[in-house]
Design a protein around this motif. Sequence first.
Motif, PDB file in Angstrom:
ATOM      1  N   MET A   1       0.847  -1.170   0.000  1.00  0.00           N
ATOM      2  CA  MET A   1       0.000   0.000   0.000  1.00  0.00           C
ATOM      3  C   MET A   1       0.898   1.241   0.000  1.00  0.00           C
ATOM      4  SD  MET A   1      -3.008   1.151   2.718  1.00  0.00           S
ATOM      5  CE  MET A   1      -2.761  -0.301   3.644  1.00  0.00           C
ATOM      6  N   THR A   2       0.603   2.174  -0.891  1.00  0.00           N
ATOM      7  CA  THR A   2       1.398   3.397  -0.957  1.00  0.00           C
ATOM      8  C   THR A   2       1.013   4.335   0.185  1.00  0.00           C
ATOM      9  OG1 THR A   2      -0.177   4.596  -2.334  1.00  0.00           O
ATOM     10  CG2 THR A   2       1.441   3.223  -3.487  1.00  0.00           C
ATOM     11  N   GLU A   3       1.879   5.320   0.430  1.00  0.00           N
ATOM     12  CA  GLU A   3       1.591   6.290   1.492  1.00  0.00           C
ATOM     13  C   GLU A   3       0.318   7.078   1.179  1.00  0.00           C
ATOM     14  OE1 GLU A   3       3.582  10.199   3.547  1.00  0.00           O
ATOM     15  OE2 GLU A   3       4.899   8.702   2.686  1.00  0.00           O
ATOM     16  N   LYS A   4       0.110   7.411  -0.106  1.00  0.00           N
ATOM     17  CA  LYS A   4      -1.087   8.146  -0.506  1.00  0.00           C
ATOM     18  C   LYS A   4      -2.345   7.307  -0.252  1.00  0.00           C
ATOM     19  CE  LYS A   4      -3.095  10.792  -4.244  1.00  0.00           C
ATOM     20  NZ  LYS A   4      -2.946  11.316  -5.591  1.00  0.00           N
ATOM     21  N   THR A   5      -2.293   6.027  -0.580  1.00  0.00           N
ATOM     22  CA  THR A   5      -3.425   5.129  -0.342  1.00  0.00           C
ATOM     23  C   THR A   5      -3.700   5.004   1.146  1.00  0.00           C
ATOM     24  OG1 THR A   5      -2.881   3.882  -2.335  1.00  0.00           O
ATOM     25  CG2 THR A   5      -4.330   2.816  -0.755  1.00  0.00           C
ATOM     26  N   SER A   6      -2.653   4.876   1.916  1.00  0.00           N
ATOM     27  CA  SER A   6      -2.791   4.772   3.367  1.00  0.00           C
ATOM     28  C   SER A   6      -3.418   6.032   3.951  1.00  0.00           C
ATOM     29  CB  SER A   6      -1.412   4.512   3.990  1.00  0.00           C
ATOM     30  OG  SER A   6      -1.518   4.437   5.379  1.00  0.00           O
ATOM     31  N   THR A   7      -2.927   7.188   3.520  1.00  0.00           N
ATOM     32  CA  THR A   7      -3.471   8.465   3.990  1.00  0.00           C
ATOM     33  C   THR A   7      -4.942   8.592   3.614  1.00  0.00           C
ATOM     34  OG1 THR A   7      -1.298   9.493   3.803  1.00  0.00           O
ATOM     35  CG2 THR A   7      -3.185  10.972   3.869  1.00  0.00           C
ATOM     36  N   LYS A   9      -7.070   6.182   3.188  1.00  0.00           N
ATOM     37  CA  LYS A   9      -7.846   5.271   4.043  1.00  0.00           C
ATOM     38  C   LYS A   9      -8.122   5.920   5.408  1.00  0.00           C
ATOM     39  CE  LYS A   9      -7.141   0.818   3.827  1.00  0.00           C
ATOM     40  NZ  LYS A   9      -7.737  -0.233   3.123  1.00  0.00           N
ATOM     41  N   TYR A  10      -7.149   6.660   5.937  1.00  0.00           N
ATOM     42  CA  TYR A  10      -7.338   7.351   7.216  1.00  0.00           C
ATOM     43  C   TYR A  10      -8.334   8.504   7.064  1.00  0.00           C
ATOM     44  CZ  TYR A  10      -3.177   4.779   8.705  1.00  0.00           C
ATOM     45  OH  TYR A  10      -2.271   3.794   9.008  1.00  0.00           O
ATOM     46  N   SER A  63     -13.189   2.486   0.994  1.00  0.00           N
ATOM     47  CA  SER A  63     -11.874   1.988   1.370  1.00  0.00           C
ATOM     48  C   SER A  63     -11.345   2.772   2.575  1.00  0.00           C
ATOM     49  CB  SER A  63     -10.904   2.099   0.199  1.00  0.00           C
ATOM     50  OG  SER A  63     -10.769   3.457  -0.160  1.00  0.00           O
ATOM     51  N   ASP A  65     -10.033   2.994   6.651  1.00  0.00           N
ATOM     52  CA  ASP A  65      -9.332   2.225   7.672  1.00  0.00           C
ATOM     53  C   ASP A  65     -10.315   1.992   8.820  1.00  0.00           C
ATOM     54  OD1 ASP A  65      -7.756   2.015  10.271  1.00  0.00           O
ATOM     55  OD2 ASP A  65      -6.171   1.782   8.766  1.00  0.00           O
TER      56      ASP A  65
END
Length: 159
Positions: A1-7, A9-10, A63, A65
């Motif tokens: 998971m990329t940082e952008k995808t992770s961000t 999701k948050y 999507s 978190d």
Amino acid sequence: MTEKTSTLKYTNARLLAIQAIYMSDFSDENFDRIISRFVLGEVGGQVIVEREKGKEEIIDIQSADLKLFTKIMKEFVDKKEDIDETIKTALTKEMTLERLELILKCILRAGIAEFYANPKLDAPIIINEYTDIARSFFDGPEVKMVNAILDRFGKVIKG
């Protein structure tokens, strides 16, 4: 998971939390049931954001978190009265909690709940996220209010 995808999701988890808190003001359902409905995807899959000239955009937020969403909601449920009291003390005598637009109140509630849920997360991250969310709903002093109240609370809780 990329940082952008992770961000993303948050951010989506934060939007879901705001939606769930908003829904709780209109529903007879208890918080556990509301949270469950969001986790199961029965509600909360999209947000309608108003853009320039009254145009609306539907944003898919499936999507999210769910761990962050659940943490925020648990803190909101456990500390709702404290959270509302925090907001009240930050308002002027003319502006009461009851007079705040509901979505503004829900953004503040979720932001303060996240401070409790994520005590190790840097305060500016939480403040910036909820200020950006407020900016997607408002273009006036409400955005500054969210920033100021969360900044003040962040300084208190982070010591």
